[in-house]
Write a protein that holds these residues in place. Structure first.
Motif, PDB file in Angstrom:
ATOM      1  N   SER A   8      36.163  -7.405  25.579  1.00  0.00           N
ATOM      2  CA  SER A   8      34.949  -6.975  24.880  1.00  0.00           C
ATOM      3  C   SER A   8      34.395  -5.761  25.605  1.00  0.00           C
ATOM      4  O   SER A   8      34.202  -5.797  26.819  1.00  0.00           O
ATOM      5  N   ILE A   9      34.144  -4.705  24.859  1.00  0.00           N
ATOM      6  CA  ILE A   9      33.609  -3.473  25.427  1.00  0.00           C
ATOM      7  C   ILE A   9      32.201  -3.273  24.901  1.00  0.00           C
ATOM      8  O   ILE A   9      31.974  -3.291  23.690  1.00  0.00           O
ATOM      9  N   VAL A  10      31.248  -3.105  25.834  1.00  0.00           N
ATOM     10  CA  VAL A  10      29.844  -2.978  25.482  1.00  0.00           C
ATOM     11  C   VAL A  10      29.323  -1.656  26.029  1.00  0.00           C
ATOM     12  O   VAL A  10      29.273  -1.452  27.246  1.00  0.00           O
ATOM     13  N   ASP A  11      28.950  -0.762  25.123  1.00  0.00           N
ATOM     14  CA  ASP A  11      28.415   0.536  25.542  1.00  0.00           C
ATOM     15  C   ASP A  11      27.653   1.136  24.376  1.00  0.00           C
ATOM     16  O   ASP A  11      28.137   1.124  23.243  1.00  0.00           O
ATOM     17  N   GLY A  28      47.829  -2.578  25.746  1.00  0.00           N
ATOM     18  CA  GLY A  28      48.257  -3.816  25.103  1.00  0.00           C
ATOM     19  C   GLY A  28      47.178  -4.857  24.902  1.00  0.00           C
ATOM     20  O   GLY A  28      47.468  -5.999  24.565  1.00  0.00           O
ATOM     21  N   TRP A  29      45.932  -4.478  25.091  1.00  0.00           N
ATOM     22  CA  TRP A  29      44.824  -5.411  24.914  1.00  0.00           C
ATOM     23  C   TRP A  29      44.319  -5.367  23.478  1.00  0.00           C
ATOM     24  O   TRP A  29      44.303  -4.315  22.846  1.00  0.00           O
ATOM     25  N   ARG A  30      43.879  -6.504  22.976  1.00  0.00           N
ATOM     26  CA  ARG A  30      43.087  -6.537  21.741  1.00  0.00           C
ATOM     27  C   ARG A  30      41.658  -6.202  22.169  1.00  0.00           C
ATOM     28  O   ARG A  30      41.245  -6.537  23.278  1.00  0.00           O
ATOM     29  N   VAL A  31      40.916  -5.555  21.293  1.00  0.00           N
ATOM     30  CA  VAL A  31      39.598  -5.044  21.660  1.00  0.00           C
ATOM     31  C   VAL A  31      38.560  -5.442  20.617  1.00  0.00           C
ATOM     32  O   VAL A  31      38.807  -5.371  19.417  1.00  0.00           O
ATOM     33  N   GLN A  32      37.396  -5.845  21.105  1.00  0.00           N
ATOM     34  CA  GLN A  32      36.216  -5.948  20.250  1.00  0.00           C
ATOM     35  C   GLN A  32      35.133  -5.122  20.914  1.00  0.00           C
ATOM     36  O   GLN A  32      34.989  -5.153  22.131  1.00  0.00           O
ATOM     37  N   VAL A  33      34.424  -4.329  20.101  1.00  0.00           N
ATOM     38  CA  VAL A  33      33.428  -3.409  20.656  1.00  0.00           C
ATOM     39  C   VAL A  33      32.033  -3.782  20.171  1.00  0.00           C
ATOM     40  O   VAL A  33      31.853  -4.278  19.062  1.00  0.00           O
ATOM     41  N   ALA A  37      24.183  -4.879  24.516  1.00  0.00           N
ATOM     42  CA  ALA A  37      24.331  -6.197  25.139  1.00  0.00           C
ATOM     43  C   ALA A  37      23.890  -7.289  24.175  1.00  0.00           C
ATOM     44  O   ALA A  37      24.523  -8.338  24.072  1.00  0.00           O
ATOM     45  N   GLU A  38      22.820  -7.017  23.438  1.00  0.00           N
ATOM     46  CA  GLU A  38      22.321  -7.995  22.473  1.00  0.00           C
ATOM     47  C   GLU A  38      23.364  -8.308  21.407  1.00  0.00           C
ATOM     48  O   GLU A  38      23.524  -9.462  20.996  1.00  0.00           O
ATOM     49  N   ALA A  39      24.086  -7.267  20.944  1.00  0.00           N
ATOM     50  CA  ALA A  39      25.110  -7.474  19.918  1.00  0.00           C
ATOM     51  C   ALA A  39      26.227  -8.381  20.429  1.00  0.00           C
ATOM     52  O   ALA A  39      26.707  -9.257  19.701  1.00  0.00           O
ATOM     53  N   LEU A  40      26.628  -8.197  21.662  1.00  0.00           N
ATOM     54  CA  LEU A  40      27.646  -9.081  22.239  1.00  0.00           C
ATOM     55  C   LEU A  40      27.132 -10.514  22.284  1.00  0.00           C
ATOM     56  O   LEU A  40      27.817 -11.442  21.858  1.00  0.00           O
ATOM     57  N   LEU A  41      25.930 -10.695  22.785  1.00  0.00           N
ATOM     58  CA  LEU A  41      25.375 -12.041  22.905  1.00  0.00           C
ATOM     59  C   LEU A  41      25.207 -12.713  21.546  1.00  0.00           C
ATOM     60  O   LEU A  41      25.491 -13.897  21.399  1.00  0.00           O
TER      61      LEU A  41
END
Length: 123
Positions: A8-11, A28-33, A37-41
């Motif tokens: 998970s990338i948060v920026d 080779g990583w799967r990514v979620q962006v 920080a609130e959006a990740l939580l």
């Protein structure tokens, strides 16, 4: 679950978020962006995540505050923090809470690659 690890990338900076996502995908990583920080939580999407890469200084909640909220929820993930303006206090707090690394912007892609490689092999 895919055999490729998920990060998970948060920026809040779209170009930084996109660059980090492209780097992780090239490794080779799967990514979620997430753009905050609130959006990740709010996503609650932590089950398959092996690592978080997060900016520190963002509008609203900081990356280190996000780390606190994750810990409160019982979610303990390796977090790689990146910041252009990190204070010693923030670094100490992040490391005390289990941060994997605290990198200074601009980030060296080779360093991120080594960190992700070590996490990916451990997953």
């Amino acid at each position: 679950m895919s055999h490729h690890p998920l990060v998970s990338i948060v920026d809040d900076d779209e170009s930084a978020r996109r660059a980090m996502a492209n780097l992780a995908r090239s490794l080779g990583w799967r990514v979620q962006v997430f753009d905050s920080a609130e959006a990740l939580l709010l996503s609650g999407a932590f089950d398959d995540v092996q690592c978080v890469i997060s900016d520190v200084q963002m509008p609203g909640m900081t990356g280190v505050d996000m780390q606190d909220r994750l810990i409160e929820r019982g979610v303990k993930l390796p977090i790689i923090f990146v910041s252009a303006f990190a204070t010693d206090t923030l670094r100490q707090r992040a490391y005390a809470n289990g941060a994997l690394c605290f990198l200074t912007k601009p980030v060296d892609g080779a360093v991120v690659a080594r960190l992700l490689d070590s996490i990916g092999h451990a997953a």
